[in-house]
Design an enzyme around this catalytic site. Sequence first.
Site, PDB file in Angstrom:
ATOM      1  N   CYS A 198       0.819  -1.224   0.000  1.00 29.67           N
ATOM      2  CA  CYS A 198       0.000   0.000   0.000  1.00 29.67           C
ATOM      3  C   CYS A 198       0.852   1.273   0.000  1.00 29.67           C
ATOM      4  O   CYS A 198       0.386   2.328  -0.411  1.00 29.67           O
ATOM      5  CB  CYS A 198      -0.937   0.004   1.203  1.00 29.67           C
ATOM      6  SG  CYS A 198      -2.052  -1.406   1.155  1.00 29.67           S
ATOM      7  N   HIS A 213      -3.734   6.833   1.619  1.00 28.78           N
ATOM      8  CA  HIS A 213      -4.029   5.547   0.986  1.00 28.78           C
ATOM      9  C   HIS A 213      -5.416   5.131   1.453  1.00 28.78           C
ATOM     10  O   HIS A 213      -5.739   5.217   2.640  1.00 28.78           O
ATOM     11  CB  HIS A 213      -2.976   4.516   1.408  1.00 28.78           C
ATOM     12  CG  HIS A 213      -3.442   3.114   1.228  1.00 28.78           C
ATOM     13  ND1 HIS A 213      -3.866   2.636   0.020  1.00 28.78           N
ATOM     14  CD2 HIS A 213      -3.582   2.095   2.115  1.00 28.78           C
ATOM     15  CE1 HIS A 213      -4.242   1.378   0.167  1.00 28.78           C
ATOM     16  NE2 HIS A 213      -4.086   1.025   1.424  1.00 28.78           N
ATOM     17  N   ASN A 242     -10.100  -0.864  -1.398  1.00 27.96           N
ATOM     18  CA  ASN A 242      -8.652  -0.676  -1.220  1.00 27.96           C
ATOM     19  C   ASN A 242      -7.943  -1.222  -2.464  1.00 27.96           C
ATOM     20  O   ASN A 242      -7.941  -2.425  -2.698  1.00 27.96           O
ATOM     21  CB  ASN A 242      -8.219  -1.427   0.051  1.00 27.96           C
ATOM     22  CG  ASN A 242      -6.730  -1.329   0.324  1.00 27.96           C
ATOM     23  OD1 ASN A 242      -5.943  -0.961  -0.546  1.00 27.96           O
ATOM     24  ND2 ASN A 242      -6.341  -1.680   1.543  1.00 27.96           N
TER      25      ASN A 242
HETATM   26  C1  LIG Z   1     -11.140  -5.762   8.743  1.00 27.47           C
HETATM   27  C2  LIG Z   1     -11.939  -4.934   9.740  1.00 27.47           C
HETATM   28  C3  LIG Z   1     -12.907  -4.048   8.955  1.00 27.47           C
HETATM   29  C4  LIG Z   1     -12.738  -5.885  10.593  1.00 27.47           C
HETATM   30  O1  LIG Z   1     -13.484  -5.141  11.544  1.00 27.47           O
HETATM   31  P1  LIG Z   1     -13.547  -5.629  13.054  1.00 27.47           P
HETATM   32  O2  LIG Z   1     -14.457  -4.726  13.757  1.00 27.47           O
HETATM   33  O3  LIG Z   1     -12.126  -5.719  13.541  1.00 27.47           O
HETATM   34  O4  LIG Z   1     -14.208  -7.024  12.904  1.00 27.47           O
HETATM   35  P2  LIG Z   1     -13.752  -8.431  13.493  1.00 27.47           P
HETATM   36  O5  LIG Z   1     -12.567  -8.915  12.715  1.00 27.47           O
HETATM   37  O6  LIG Z   1     -13.628  -8.301  14.971  1.00 27.47           O
HETATM   38  O7  LIG Z   1     -14.962  -9.301  13.139  1.00 27.47           O
HETATM   39  C5  LIG Z   1     -16.216  -9.093  13.763  1.00 27.47           C
HETATM   40  C6  LIG Z   1     -17.153 -10.188  13.318  1.00 27.47           C
HETATM   41  O8  LIG Z   1     -17.489  -9.985  11.933  1.00 27.47           O
HETATM   42  C7  LIG Z   1     -17.228 -11.189  11.196  1.00 27.47           C
HETATM   43  N1  LIG Z   1     -16.833 -10.825   9.854  1.00 27.47           N
HETATM   44  C8  LIG Z   1     -15.585 -10.690   9.336  1.00 27.47           C
HETATM   45  N2  LIG Z   1     -15.659 -10.333   8.061  1.00 27.47           N
HETATM   46  C9  LIG Z   1     -16.969 -10.239   7.741  1.00 27.47           C
HETATM   47  C10 LIG Z   1     -17.671  -9.875   6.575  1.00 27.47           C
HETATM   48  N3  LIG Z   1     -17.040  -9.564   5.431  1.00 27.47           N
HETATM   49  N4  LIG Z   1     -19.004  -9.869   6.624  1.00 27.47           N
HETATM   50  C11 LIG Z   1     -19.676 -10.156   7.733  1.00 27.47           C
HETATM   51  N5  LIG Z   1     -19.062 -10.510   8.878  1.00 27.47           N
HETATM   52  C12 LIG Z   1     -17.719 -10.531   8.878  1.00 27.47           C
HETATM   53  C13 LIG Z   1     -16.151 -11.882  11.959  1.00 27.47           C
HETATM   54  O9  LIG Z   1     -16.144 -13.252  11.680  1.00 27.47           O
HETATM   55  C14 LIG Z   1     -16.534 -11.585  13.394  1.00 27.47           C
HETATM   56  O10 LIG Z   1     -17.539 -12.458  13.773  1.00 27.47           O
HETATM   57  P3  LIG Z   1     -17.626 -13.022  15.309  1.00 27.47           P
HETATM   58  O11 LIG Z   1     -17.792 -11.798  16.166  1.00 27.47           O
HETATM   59  O12 LIG Z   1     -18.807 -13.904  15.270  1.00 27.47           O
HETATM   60  O13 LIG Z   1     -16.315 -13.724  15.538  1.00 27.47           O
HETATM   61  C15 LIG Z   1     -11.029  -4.063  10.641  1.00 27.47           C
HETATM   62  O14 LIG Z   1     -10.275  -4.888  11.504  1.00 27.47           O
HETATM   63  C16 LIG Z   1     -10.092  -3.179   9.874  1.00 27.47           C
HETATM   64  O15 LIG Z   1     -10.515  -2.202   9.300  1.00 27.47           O
HETATM   65  N6  LIG Z   1      -8.786  -3.497   9.868  1.00 27.47           N
HETATM   66  C17 LIG Z   1      -7.821  -2.789   9.046  1.00 27.47           C
HETATM   67  C18 LIG Z   1      -8.033  -3.201   7.638  1.00 27.47           C
HETATM   68  C19 LIG Z   1      -7.195  -2.522   6.650  1.00 27.47           C
HETATM   69  O16 LIG Z   1      -7.392  -1.374   6.384  1.00 27.47           O
HETATM   70  N7  LIG Z   1      -6.270  -3.229   6.041  1.00 27.47           N
HETATM   71  C20 LIG Z   1      -5.488  -2.762   4.989  1.00 27.47           C
HETATM   72  C21 LIG Z   1      -4.427  -1.899   5.502  1.00 27.47           C
HETATM   73  S1  LIG Z   1      -3.504  -1.347   4.158  1.00 27.47           S
END
Ligand SMILES: CC(C)(COP(=O)(O)OP(=O)(O)OC[C@H]1O[C@@H](n2cnc3c(N)ncnc32)[C@H](O)[C@@H]1OP(=O)(O)O)[C@@H](O)C(=O)NCCC(=O)NCCS
Length: 331
Positions: A113, A258, A288
């Site tokens: 990224c 980004h 992204n």
């Molecule tokens: C990925 C992201 C959006 C996930 O959000 P979060 O609030 O951390 O969510 P969690 O990973 O705790 O998951 C919460 C629940 O949603 C579920 N879940 C994960 N992806 C899912 C999706 N696409 N749709 C529905 N549910 C989903 C999980 O399984 C989890 O279920 P559970 O509570 O029963 O275990 C967040 O962690 C994030 O933004 N991270 C940075 C991502 C990023 O920008 N990466 C690139 C950097 S360059």
Amino acid sequence: MYRAKIAGAGHYVPGNVVTNFDLEKLMDTSDAWIRERTGIQERRFVPDGENNVDMAEKAAIQALEHAGKKAEDIEFIIFATLSPDHFFPGSGCVLQQRLGIPGVGALDVRNQCSGFIYALSVADQFIKTGMYKNILVVGSEIQSRGLDLTTRGRDMAVLFGDGAGAAVVDRCDDPARGIITTHLHADGRHVKELWCEDPGSQKNPRLTHAMLDSTTIFPYMNGKYVFKYAVTKFPEVIEEALHAAGIDKNELDLVIPHQANMRITDAVRARLELPEDKVYSNIHKYGNTTAASIPIALSEAIATGRIKEKSLVCLAAFGSGFTWASALLRL
Ligand SMILES: CC(C)(COP(=O)(O)OP(=O)(O)OC[C@H]1O[C@@H](n2cnc3c(N)ncnc32)[C@H](O)[C@@H]1OP(=O)(O)O)[C@@H](O)C(=O)NCCC(=O)NCCS
């Protein structure tokens, strides 16, 4: 020392729009979950037959036109991607062939990224030292073909999209324009928190049938861990650039982060206490797009008049590696 400026920008995204509702048909997810957690409404996926360099070429041609230059003016190509069409040779070589400029040096940058800012910084150094006058910098990604588009891979699959952006960087005589400062960082202790383990030369052979049945060929992310670092490193590296240049954040016309996630962008904006209109966002449309996200946003911001000649712009990125970077420039 000479000065380098962005002389033109271009971008290209595939016509194939994939909405959150389309993803609902492939996996157990929902439009509401994706919007709330990421701000993404839709993204583009390349259709069969269209490849990474195809998109890069279109973005590059647009950037050349915008800069008022011809491919023959380009003396060096820097191509940032984590999703090349082939393991080797580098995508820069393929793009150079497409542009019909044999002999021109071509460098691939693999900084995920942060790739575009790393590439821009390399271009800046080459121009500053007088080695080149015109450099083409490209970021292009096909994420869609590397994602697990099933419920198993839903945490990653909903985040990413495909696209390309490009900039022509040239030597600049106007002291009121140009790249002011760039800052590049990495911390390899976090390699495995956001990576794609296979295929690769660490394994013998590089690709096995067992891999194809496992999840190691798909990107893995420790989402909460990445989020925590991103919201710290983005503001840090923006402030580093402002400090190095002796510029107050209120002088900025636009920050182009980004496009990782709307919640990350919002958190960065809040930490820097910047108004909403000073921070660019198009993640709702494209998701992204990794190394392509900043040049796509830059090109859009210019095309829509959000920024113009002499606007003070800060580019900032954070991603896999971890890597993070910023560039402060007057357009
Ligand atoms: C990925 C992201 C959006 C996930 O959000 P979060 O609030 O951390 O969510 P969690 O990973 O705790 O998951 C919460 C629940 O949603 C579920 N879940 C994960 N992806 C899912 C999706 N696409 N749709 C529905 N549910 C989903 C999980 O399984 C989890 O279920 P559970 O509570 O029963 O275990 C967040 O962690 C994030 O933004 N991270 C940075 C991502 C990023 O920008 N990466 C690139 C950097 S360059």
